[in-house]
Design an enzyme around this catalytic site. Structure first.
Site, short mmCIF file in Angstrom:
data_model
loop_
_atom_site.label_atom_id
_atom_site.label_comp_id
_atom_site.label_asym_id
_atom_site.label_seq_id
_atom_site.Cartn_x
_atom_site.Cartn_y
_atom_site.Cartn_z
N GLY A 261 0.81 -1.21 0.00
CA GLY A 261 0.00 0.00 0.00
C GLY A 261 0.85 1.26 0.00
N SER A 262 0.28 2.32 0.56
CA SER A 262 0.85 3.66 0.36
C SER A 262 2.19 3.91 1.02
CB SER A 262 -0.16 4.70 0.83
OG SER A 262 -1.29 4.70 -0.02
#
Length: 598
Positions: free
Chosen positions: A310-311
């Site tokens: 993810g981020s």
């Protein structure tokens, strides 16, 4: 008439027979004493000799400060000579069974009533238990000896005898579950089954020795008889980079978070920025190796589980773009609420119209769209090279058994959709240590330091041999790393996505992550992982801490769920290692910009 024999002939024949017999004895004597005396002596000794294995002491596993995590303690294997135990098998079993685990009275009686001269009854029995058994046998033999007094031998009741022992050390873990998934366990044979016990088994095991003793007809050692001993060679001790105190705090904190958010599991990794030493590698659920456990408990998810990060991955993307000169702190983007990439609509995690975001605003608000817009300015092969430089798709070098190297699409001719997904942390998989090491490269001024788990090997004399790892390598410029660190400082500010990760008195750089995960067996997204990675002090980093929660329930968010765990674990590390605040203030980093009026 009775004819008398011929005495001279009889005498000659007698002497001839005697000479022939004597020549046989002489020949045998020459063969025994002159031709091959050693082999015959060895054969005779072998007929009346018993071999005993002298187990080598397994090396101790300890933390960076000498706190013992796995040690070898004295224990014995109880053996029996069935020829001696058969008449009293039932009485001996009645004494043994209540004190031994993993066996029954029936099994013991069967073993002690079998054929042959040797059988194992129990392994890794503590000396205290064996002493208790010996005392009970001695006490039981007292009335038997009294009854036998004055009776002929054939009428005497058999004494309780025929049990023996040999060294059979046992592995114990003085600190229970602390770092259990990292250290691992050994089997009944003393060999490693999981973790470092398995991966370093050759170094830890040493080499067993052997003793050979002359024995009597009943198998008893003959005092002062010839014997040979080949001494065992002890295994090497292993000193880890882990800090037991910090490991304990990390384990307790991730346990609390997993329970609070009803996650399936969680991991915390703490790394020393300059050395790459892993200070903590905590997983929950975990287990206590001193108690019963299942084979499924033995894996180490920090290295053996892969997932889409993810981020948090945006830290690496921005570092690569900054190093290539494509972005800097003055970069401004007009970011729409969604973007079309090869007929696939990708959105931000919140709904918005077109926003004027600085590149710091893209990171602080964790905009997928803004990240893709920036990443599209870099040629794909160049982007892929940066990913490999940061350690993705490659083993960490820890050589941990079962470690996954994650998944990175092979080659560098990716479709635009793959590059866009990878830029914001989907479409690739990592293990937690890989992601920690990548973020650590940014904290370390752009220099990637291979993670390190084993600090030293220690021989039986206490001499230490440092464990060598691959040399550090520069992956981005110091300027690029500093720019990304500045962007990350905005994440823990009040307007960022993780103010929960802020630490009073310290400047903290961080990044949140919330990523969809494929549900095993379905091939479809349906689960989540939330995470937070950061370092402190941001302007002079000492530690990187990475937190990931798998399958949390309810409201999700890396800042909401991972931020507080990061804050508590990092705060403890900074306090224990007396890392002073730098006194720097949270910079006023603009996240948005206003179009100039014409």
């Amino acid at each position: 008439m009775l004819r008398l024999g011929r005495p001279a002939l009889r005498l000659r024949m007698t002497f001839g027979v005697m000479a022939f017999v004597l020549s046989l004895f002489a020949g045998r004597l020459v063969l025994l004493q002159g031709v091959d005396p050693d082999s015959y002596a060895q054969a005779a000794t072998k007929e009346n000799a018993a071999k005993y294995t002298l187990h080598a002491n397994r090396g101790t596993i300890e933390d960076r400060n000498g706190v013992e995590l796995a040690v070898t303690e004295d224990a014995v294997a109880i053996t029996a000579d069935p020829q001696q135990t058969k008449p009293v098998a039932q009485q001996l079993a009645a004494i043994l069974a209540p004190k031994l685990t993993g066996t029954t009275t029936a099994k013991l009686v069967a073993a002690m009533s079998g054929t042959g001269r040797f059988t194992y009854l129990a392994r890794q029995v503590s000396p205290t238990i064996w002493s208790t058994i010996q005392a009970e046998i001695k006490a039981a033999n007292v009335p038997i000896a009294e009854q036998n007094k004055g009776k002929p031998t054939e009428q005497q009741a058999p004494m309780l005898a025929g049990l023996y022992t040999e060294e059979d050390p046992i592995r114990s873990h003085p600190n229970g579950s602390i770092a259990a998934t990292v250290v691992g366990v050994t089997g009944a044979d003393g060999k490693g089954l999981s973790g470092l016990e398995y991966g370093l088994n050759d170094k830890l095991s040493g080499k067993d020795g052997q003793a050979m003793y002359e024995v009597d007809a009943k198998g008893n050692k003959i005092p002062n008889a010839n014997h040979t001993v080949q001494e065992p060679k002890p295994g090497l001790g292993v000193q880890l980079t882990l800090d037991t105190d910090l490991q304990y705090v990390a384990q307790k904190r991730i346990e609390a978070a997993v329970k609070q958010y009803k996650a399936s599991s969680g991991t915390v990794v703490v790394m020393d920025v300059k050395s790459g030493e892993l200070m903590a590698m905590a997983n929950y659920p975990t287990f206590d190796p001193n108690k019963k456990y299942k084979s499924s408990d033995l894996n180490n998810p920090a290295l053996e589980r892969s997932y889409e990060p993810g981020s948090v991955q945006k830290v690496v993307t921005m570092a690569a773009l900054a190093d290539a000169g494509i972005i800097d702190l003055n970069t401004k983007l007009q970011v729409p609420g969604s973007i079309d990439v090869q007929r696939r609509i990708i959105k931000d995690h919140w709904s918005h119209d077109t926003m004027n975001l600085t590149i710091s605003g893209v990171i602080a608000k964790s905009s997928n769209v803004g990240t893709i817009m920036a990443a599209q300015k870099m040629p794909i092969p160049q982007f892929v090279k940066y990913l490999h430089d940061f350690g993705f798709g490659e083993p960490t070098g820890l050589n941990f058994p079962g470690e996954t190297k994650g998944l990175l699409t092979p080659g560098d001719e990716w479709p635009e959709l793959t590059r866009s997904n990878v830029a914001f942390g989907q479409g690739l998989s990592v293990n937690a240590v890989q992601e920690t090491a990548a973020v650590n490269a940014v904290a370390n001024g752009g220099v990637y330091v291979p993670p390190k788990l084993v600090r030293n090997y220690v021989d039986a004399n206490g001499a230490t041999v440092p464990n060598q790892t691959a040399p550090p390598r520069r992956v981005v410029s110091e300027k690029a790393a500093k720019e990304v660190a500045t962007m990350m400082e905005a994440v823990t500010a009040k307007k960022g996505t993780a103010p929960q990760a802020a630490i009073d008195g310290y400047l903290v750089a961080g990044k949140t992550g919330t990523a969809q995960q494929v549900v095993p067996g379905t091939g479809k997204y349906g689960a989540w992982a939330t995470s937070f990675a950061g370092f402190a002090p941001a302007d002079n980093p000492r530690f990187v801490t990475y937190v990931v929660l798998h399958d949390p329930q309810g409201a999700r968010g890396g800042g909401l769920q991972g931020g507080p765990v990061f804050r508590d674990v990092m705060s403890y590390a900074l306090q224990k290692y007396v890392v002073p605040p730098t006194g720097a203030q949270q910079p006023n980093i603009p996240l948005t910009w206003t179009s100039s009026k014409r």
